[in-house]
Motif scaffolding. Sequence first.
Motif: not given
Length: 177
Positions: A118-123
Amino acid sequence: MNQLIIRVATVQDVAELQRIGRQTFAETFAASNSEQNMQNYLTEGFALDKLMVELQNPDSAFYFAELAGTVVGYLKVNTGPAQTEAQAAPALEIERIYVLRANQGQQVGQALYEQALTLAAQARAEYVWLGVWEENPRAIRFYQKNGFVEFGQHVFTVGDDAQTDILMKRPVPGARP
């Protein structure tokens, strides 16, 4: 069963981060390393001042996994210059996913991994990558099951023992290549 909660760890959590970090690392690797190397790594790698610097780095983040108000695992991710190896494309490094031995097999590691995605997608990262010790077959299988493939190696030092980590990566779902 109690509901698993994933939450951000902050500087106020530094003592708990030190505790869970030392305990999970020792549970995972003590049997495969000398007592002296383990003690050196646990002392230096989880020193309060070092953890405070890591917690305050804007390119790193820690997350706790909690069951019934008790921290049972944690995640550390890095982007940009905080990554332990330079990357050619926008990427997110999973530097650590550790779960207490007593809580393994309860989907805690999977939940922390999904938080990292999720964090990777947000970044807007193109891929997620990590290093996993070549002598940790359980972790290697976990990452392979989650779509990771090997792309290199690097050295990870525990005390005075230089060990080989396998570098693995996988695309972020929905990311443009």
